[in-house]
Design a protein around this motif. Sequence first.
Motif, PDB file in Angstrom:
ATOM      1  N   LYS A   1     -24.711  13.003  38.333  1.00 44.09           N
ATOM      2  CA  LYS A   1     -24.387  11.787  39.083  1.00 44.09           C
ATOM      3  C   LYS A   1     -25.409  10.688  38.866  1.00 44.09           C
ATOM      4  CE  LYS A   1     -21.834  14.170  42.737  1.00 44.09           C
ATOM      5  NZ  LYS A   1     -21.736  14.447  44.184  1.00 44.09           N
ATOM      6  N   GLY A   2     -26.558  11.054  38.306  1.00 47.62           N
ATOM      7  CA  GLY A   2     -27.615  10.088  38.049  1.00 47.62           C
ATOM      8  C   GLY A   2     -28.542  10.614  36.975  1.00 47.62           C
ATOM      9  N   ARG A   3     -29.697   9.959  36.828  1.00 49.80           N
ATOM     10  CA  ARG A   3     -30.634  10.335  35.768  1.00 49.80           C
ATOM     11  C   ARG A   3     -31.941  10.902  36.335  1.00 49.80           C
ATOM     12  NH1 ARG A   3     -34.499   6.392  34.728  1.00 49.80           N
ATOM     13  NH2 ARG A   3     -34.312   4.513  35.967  1.00 49.80           N
ATOM     14  N   ARG A   4     -31.903  11.332  37.571  1.00 50.81           N
ATOM     15  CA  ARG A   4     -33.083  11.897  38.225  1.00 50.81           C
ATOM     16  C   ARG A   4     -33.252  13.346  37.773  1.00 50.81           C
ATOM     17  NH1 ARG A   4     -35.992  10.282  42.934  1.00 50.81           N
ATOM     18  NH2 ARG A   4     -36.889  12.031  44.103  1.00 50.81           N
ATOM     19  N   LEU A   5     -34.326  13.641  37.061  1.00 47.00           N
ATOM     20  CA  LEU A   5     -34.520  14.939  36.419  1.00 47.00           C
ATOM     21  C   LEU A   5     -35.671  15.708  37.039  1.00 47.00           C
ATOM     22  CD1 LEU A   5     -33.946  16.945  34.031  1.00 47.00           C
ATOM     23  CD2 LEU A   5     -35.642  15.632  32.717  1.00 47.00           C
TER      24      LEU A   5
END
Length: 698
Positions: A300-304
């Motif tokens: 859903k996002g690019r938070r890794l």
Amino acid sequence: MHPLFHPRAIAVYGASSDPTKIGGRPLDFLKGCGFDGPLYPINPKAPVIQGLPSFATVSAVPGPVDLAIVAVPAPAVLPALEDCAAKGVGAAVVLSSGFAEVGGVGAEWQQGITALARRSGMRVVGPNCMGVINVRRRIVGTFTPSATGFGLVPGRISLVSQSGAFGGYCLSLIRQRGLGLNLWVTTGNQSDVDFADCVSHFAQDEGTQVIVGYIEAATDKDRLIAALDLARENGKRIVVMKVGSSEAGAQAAASHTASLAGSDQVYDGLFRQYGVYRARSIDELFDVAYACSLPTPVPKGRRLGLLTVSGGVGALMADVAAECGLDVAPMPEDAQRRLKVILPFCGPRNPVDMTAQLVNDLSLFEKNFELMLEEGGYDLIVAFLSSVGQVLDLSSALLLQLQKVLARFPDRTVIMSMLASPEVRKVYEAAGVMLFDEPTRAVRAAQALVYFAQEAQRARTRAAPPDLPGTALAPPRRAVNEVEAKAVLASAGIPAVRELVAATEDAAARCAAQIGYPVVLKIASADIAHKSEIGGVLVGLQDEAQVRAAFGTLLQRARQHAPQARIDGMVVAQMAGKGVETILGVVRDPVFGAVIMFGLGGVFVEAFKDVAFRVAPFGVDEARAMIDEVKGRILLTGLRGQPPSDEAALADAIAALSVYAARHEAALESIDINPFVVLPRGQGALALDALIMPRPKG
């Protein structure tokens, strides 16, 4: 295209009893793999080939034939295809070489194949190709040794390669990696069926989720764009390796845009425009295909989040993640304290380092995962477990913990990295967990998944190209000065500074008074493309005396540096407010037609070639994507106390330029708008200089 990949009956022209020869291998493969339809060897020299009745021509076959595999000498190919067309064969694969790739009469024979395909409606792959495979139907219509013994696993990946040898190599890699394959084809010389046709077919194929492509050059702009658009609309993910670069379309030295546009950059822009992931290595090509083929949640996002048993590897993964544009945000402070309670000597920030203590306490795995997903809010997690995957009991126990976590967080994407035995790999992949041996490749796969997720979202909300104003002027048929050029562009919706042309010193003084001081004076000449290079621009003129003096100075410089140039007088222009200089341009690409360029002005264009390209036309959202791509875009956000720039006005101008360029593609060679100054937010943007180069007649 259906008979090519789903034939009910297959004929092999030039069939051989020797299964090691080009005419023998396809027949041997088809028999050995268990194709469930009739096979007809075509060879007038033998009544029986590989245990099957042989026929002199396909016309003599008693039943219908859907696909013909042709492996006869080049001079005999066209007669064989004519025989197939007369029989009503739906598709043919020509393995034979000796055509356009060698020139001469071979090129003429290939033209004949193209004409026959168009005339008859029979689809022809090749010549000079490796063939076609449908894994689920157990159709192996190829002679590549990579297909020996079959050993292919049905899956969701379909592959098309212009290069036969590369396609064969990819087939070996697919088998070696155990990837699931659906359809496979190499297009060779593309006399009829080309790369775009195959992408289009895969885009409509229910068994295909990931399209892997190897492309050297497009043969038809409209077909390729339509195929890429169809794949995007149908939710297929395309991973492409594009090789070869050229200076074609970059020969107009007077144009900044043309000198910066190489065909490879145009392809790069096209792929971004249609959500295609461009792989830069073979490993990346198949890593991304593998990641996309498994039924994992869409990020859903690019938070890794990074979970590791090695602090050093964690730092390495973090470096690659930053390079990929992923957000390696730290764990919240409270969550870090809780991690410290669980394991006092852990690294709790992100990467979260469980250390080798994991081996002593397997519960650390589940506890760390849950905290990272619940408290850290990460969209994806890449976990590095070193060589744990080589121990079946240990890795199985960890998988059970991981499955409990995934059941609780079914919307998160988890990628594992560890050395693993084939047995462990199968168990993890069967559970829907992707597994990489090398941790940085796992991170890059995560970046690809984020890219596809973002592109899918962008596709759902993308804006249509704006309408071209009804008052838009046609491009000039001859070279014009910058005032005339900007008038044309302004009529198309690209704003420009207020300016007048003065033929005399007195007229220049009157124009300056009318516009209002301070003003800019520039040489007005269609024959001088880059006035600043000869000192042909003077800025900040404050009064009539300065304007009169500047007029004489510029006239002298023009006569000195460009004595043959036609001088229309001087441009008297308003002094634009302070802003960020950018460059907008149009270049005519030999394949894709009108292509739009955007970049930051000055050193970013000249030294770094920091520019983005798109194929015209497109809407403002694609224009914003172009702006985001250039590294120098940070200047538009406002630095060192400067106000943010009017990016909305910039995007509007780029989109308007794309529509104008597409409408008048046949009449334009190039357009340069340089500089195009972007003023502070809410104040718009203005073209300060422009050059339109009409397309030469004939």
